[in-house]
Design an enzyme around this catalytic site. Structure first.
Site, mmCIF file in Angstrom:
data_model
loop_
_atom_site.group_PDB
_atom_site.id
_atom_site.type_symbol
_atom_site.label_atom_id
_atom_site.label_comp_id
_atom_site.label_asym_id
_atom_site.label_seq_id
_atom_site.Cartn_x
_atom_site.Cartn_y
_atom_site.Cartn_z
ATOM 1 N N ASP A 192 1.088 4.798 -30.608
ATOM 2 C CA ASP A 192 0.045 3.779 -30.711
ATOM 3 C C ASP A 192 -0.083 3.215 -32.123
ATOM 4 O OD1 ASP A 192 -0.569 4.370 -28.013
ATOM 5 O OD2 ASP A 192 -1.785 6.051 -28.684
ATOM 6 N N LYS B 291 3.664 -0.508 -32.484
ATOM 7 C CA LYS B 291 5.102 -0.822 -32.461
ATOM 8 C C LYS B 291 5.392 -2.072 -31.639
ATOM 9 C CE LYS B 291 6.191 3.279 -30.864
ATOM 10 N NZ LYS B 291 4.875 3.901 -30.987
ATOM 11 N N ALA C 156 4.567 5.288 -22.263
ATOM 12 C CA ALA C 156 4.380 4.344 -23.371
ATOM 13 C C ALA C 156 3.583 3.141 -22.891
ATOM 14 C CB ALA C 156 5.740 3.883 -23.882
ATOM 15 N N GLY C 157 2.786 2.582 -23.772
ATOM 16 C CA GLY C 157 2.081 1.344 -23.461
ATOM 17 C C GLY C 157 2.194 0.453 -24.678
ATOM 18 N N HIS C 158 3.123 -0.485 -24.644
ATOM 19 C CA HIS C 158 3.351 -1.336 -25.817
ATOM 20 C C HIS C 158 2.611 -2.654 -25.651
ATOM 21 C CE1 HIS C 158 7.175 1.079 -27.019
ATOM 22 N NE2 HIS C 158 6.052 1.715 -27.229
ATOM 23 N N THR D 239 -0.195 11.925 -19.834
ATOM 24 C CA THR D 239 -0.548 10.631 -19.235
ATOM 25 C C THR D 239 -0.441 10.676 -17.707
ATOM 26 O OG1 THR D 239 1.743 9.909 -19.432
ATOM 27 C CG2 THR D 239 0.276 9.351 -21.267
ATOM 28 N N ARG E 269 19.276 20.354 -14.897
ATOM 29 C CA ARG E 269 20.415 19.743 -14.199
ATOM 30 C C ARG E 269 20.140 19.563 -12.708
ATOM 31 N NH1 ARG E 269 23.660 24.045 -17.317
ATOM 32 N NH2 ARG E 269 21.623 24.953 -16.947
ATOM 33 N N GLN F 92 6.357 6.240 -28.231
ATOM 34 C CA GLN F 92 5.548 7.352 -28.777
ATOM 35 C C GLN F 92 5.710 7.402 -30.306
ATOM 36 O OE1 GLN F 92 7.633 8.387 -25.792
ATOM 37 N NE2 GLN F 92 5.921 7.467 -24.745
ATOM 38 N N ARG G 71 -7.875 5.976 -22.102
ATOM 39 C CA ARG G 71 -8.677 7.035 -22.734
ATOM 40 C C ARG G 71 -9.042 6.648 -24.166
ATOM 41 N NH1 ARG G 71 -4.847 12.211 -22.171
ATOM 42 N NH2 ARG G 71 -3.263 10.612 -22.478
HETATM 43 P P1 IMP Z 1 3.196 12.926 -21.611
HETATM 44 O O1 IMP Z 1 4.178 12.194 -22.442
HETATM 45 O O2 IMP Z 1 2.549 12.072 -20.550
HETATM 46 O O3 IMP Z 1 3.750 14.203 -21.065
HETATM 47 O O4 IMP Z 1 1.967 13.367 -22.555
HETATM 48 C C1 IMP Z 1 2.121 14.326 -23.605
HETATM 49 C C2 IMP Z 1 1.277 13.922 -24.805
HETATM 50 O O5 IMP Z 1 1.839 12.758 -25.403
HETATM 51 C C3 IMP Z 1 -0.177 13.562 -24.473
HETATM 52 O O6 IMP Z 1 -0.989 13.946 -25.556
HETATM 53 C C4 IMP Z 1 -0.134 12.040 -24.379
HETATM 54 O O7 IMP Z 1 -1.382 11.465 -24.636
HETATM 55 C C5 IMP Z 1 0.849 11.724 -25.481
HETATM 56 N N1 IMP Z 1 1.564 10.449 -25.276
HETATM 57 C C6 IMP Z 1 2.560 10.182 -24.429
HETATM 58 N N2 IMP Z 1 2.980 8.910 -24.550
HETATM 59 C C7 IMP Z 1 2.210 8.353 -25.495
HETATM 60 C C8 IMP Z 1 2.190 7.040 -26.093
HETATM 61 O O8 IMP Z 1 2.971 6.144 -25.773
HETATM 62 N N3 IMP Z 1 1.235 6.860 -27.055
HETATM 63 C C9 IMP Z 1 0.401 7.845 -27.457
HETATM 64 N N4 IMP Z 1 0.397 9.073 -26.941
HETATM 65 C C10 IMP Z 1 1.295 9.335 -25.969
#
Ligand code: IMP
Length: 422
Positions: free
Chosen positions: A13, A16, A39-41, A129, A143, A223, A302
């Site tokens: 966040d 990027k 990811a949320g870009h 997420t 695998r 991330q 969130r």
């Molecule tokens: P997951 O990637 O959904 O397994 O989440 C694992 C951790 O990474 C959590 O704390 C998420 O909030 C964080 N996370 C995953 N992707 C992002 C992102 O794109 N931005 C910020 N935090 C992320």
């Protein structure tokens, strides 16, 4: 060779999306190489906000080709939805997007397992997420994953998905959970398969051919380095390598092809989900930063935890990635505060430490802050870096000295044109 790699220096966040969008005007190909729809870009184009999860952010330029590389875990249903949303607003990417045949698929059982694993972790939940990312990478490492290329053979694909669902159902049933209906899972997947199959190719060869043709490639990290599976704040991390190593493994490009490593860092820090965050401000200041910076997750909505710029963590991430330049985003969010802070060290049991600890010590460190003069004024109206208030320029200089890499650009607002080259 003309490859630029762009990584996040913090916990994701960092902004990027906007930086990728700005760089992409001069790129031919933009590649996502790791992570998935977690990811949320966010990109602001023409006054409208767009959020992309799997489609590379650079694709808002009509000449840019996008690649979802072999290291990404692709949720076919999410990707189809994203493509449809882009088409609906006249920004279709058909003919320009390719998916690696080596990329693993996120299937409905992965999302179910993600949610269930979080419940089973109880108070140690990671705050994922719920996009199925961890379980999809677990299957990849075991695998047992299903790859995009397997969609080519319809019948075999059906069988593979059916077997994968059956394997997870055995776990669900053992835990007294409702099993998944394989047929109900397959129906939307087969529709998505039809839509996505023409996009599935050997992206590794495509990228190497592009390099030979001297085309410009941007590796778009998702991330941030502190969420890296190996080097981040384990276990409070994501399940992919988000630092430069992950971008290479996830695209199939060799290290020597990268001639520039750009890192994006916010002028303060945020993180979503659980885990250590030494410079966090849990009181009113944190709330103020959240409100000013609209710090709410682009994927989950969130509220993000907020705190000051952490130079210890930034220096660690700069070293890991071999960063050439930092783009410092959201400087405008700090404007108007009387004073601003930067975390320059940690104290652990009375000792001052300069290096970023690997384990639970990070939960116990106390931050050491340097307090700097605040800056006011509407930064977005500054025409060039030198127009910024003196205190803002000093803040940027302090970031650069403590993090250990040059700040080459400062972002002063969400719009494409709101950034200043230094
Ligand atoms: P997951 O990637 O959904 O397994 O989440 C694992 C951790 O990474 C959590 O704390 C998420 O909030 C964080 N996370 C995953 N992707 C992002 C992102 O794109 N931005 C910020 N935090 C992320």
């Amino acid at each position: 060779m003309p490859v630029t790699a762009l990584v996040g220096l913090q916990w994701g966040d960092e902004g990027k999306g906007k930086v990728v969008d700005a760089l992409s005007g001069s790129m031919d190909l933009v590649v996502r190489a790791q992570g998935g729809a977690n990811a949320g870009h966010t990109v602001k184009v023409g006054g409208r906000t767009r959020v992309l999860h799997l489609v590379p952010s650079g694709m808002f330029y009509p000449h840019v080709e996008g690649i979802i590389g072999n290291g990404v875990v692709v949720d076919p249903l999410q990707l189809v939805q994203e493509l449809e949303e882009l088409e609906a607003c006249g920004m279709g990417v058909d003919g320009r997007l390719r998916i690696s045949d080596r990329a693993h698929l996120v299937l409905p059982h992965h999302k179910r397992m993600d949610a269930l694993q979080e419940v089973l972790r109880g108070p140690s939940a990671l705050g994922t997420t719920h996009r199925g990312i961890g379980p999809a990478y677990m299957d990849k490492a075991a695998r047992a994953g299903v790859r995009a290329g397997e969609m080519r053979r319809e019948r075999a694909f059906r069988v593979r998905v059916g077997e994968a669902v059956a394997a997870k159902n055995r776990i669900l049933e053992a835990l007294g959970e409702e099993p998944l209906d394989a047929e109900a899972c397959l129906e939307p997947l087969m529709a998505a398969r039809k839509r996505l199959l023409p996009l599935v190719v050997d992206t590794v060869s495509l990228l190497h051919d592009a390099l030979e043709a001297e085309r410009h490639v941007l590796l778009e990290g998702a991330q941030g380095t502190l969420l890296d599976l190996d080097l981040g704040t384990y276990p409070y991390v994501t399940s992919s390598n988000c630092h430069i190593g992950g971008l290479l493994a996830g695209s199939g490009l060799p290290p020597r092809s990268v001639d520039r490593v750009l890192a994006v860092a916010k002028a303060y820090c945020t993180r979503v989900g659980a885990g250590p965050f030494p410079s966090e401000e849990t009181g009113g200041v944190g709330e103020e930063i959240r409100a000013r910076g609209s710090e709410y997750g682009a994927t989950t909505g969130r509220p993000r935890r907020c705190g000051w710029f952490d130079a210890v963590a930034a220096r660690f991430a700069v070293r890991l990635n071999g960063v050439d330049e930092i783009v410092l985003t959201k400087l405008d969010v700090l404007a108007g505060l009387d004073t601003v802070r930067i975390c320059t060290g940690y104290r652990l049991e009375g000792r001052k430490i300069r290096d970023f600890p690997a384990g639970e010590e990070l939960q116990r460190v106390e931050p050491v802050f340097e307090e700097l003069e605040g800056f006011d004024a509407d930064l977005a109206s500054s025409g060039c870096f030198e127009d910024l208030p003196r205190a803002a320029r000093e803040f940027v200089g302090f970031v650069e000295r403590t993090a250990g890499a040059r700040v080459s650009r400062v972002s002063t607002g969400p719009e494409r044109d709101e950034s200043l080259t230094r």
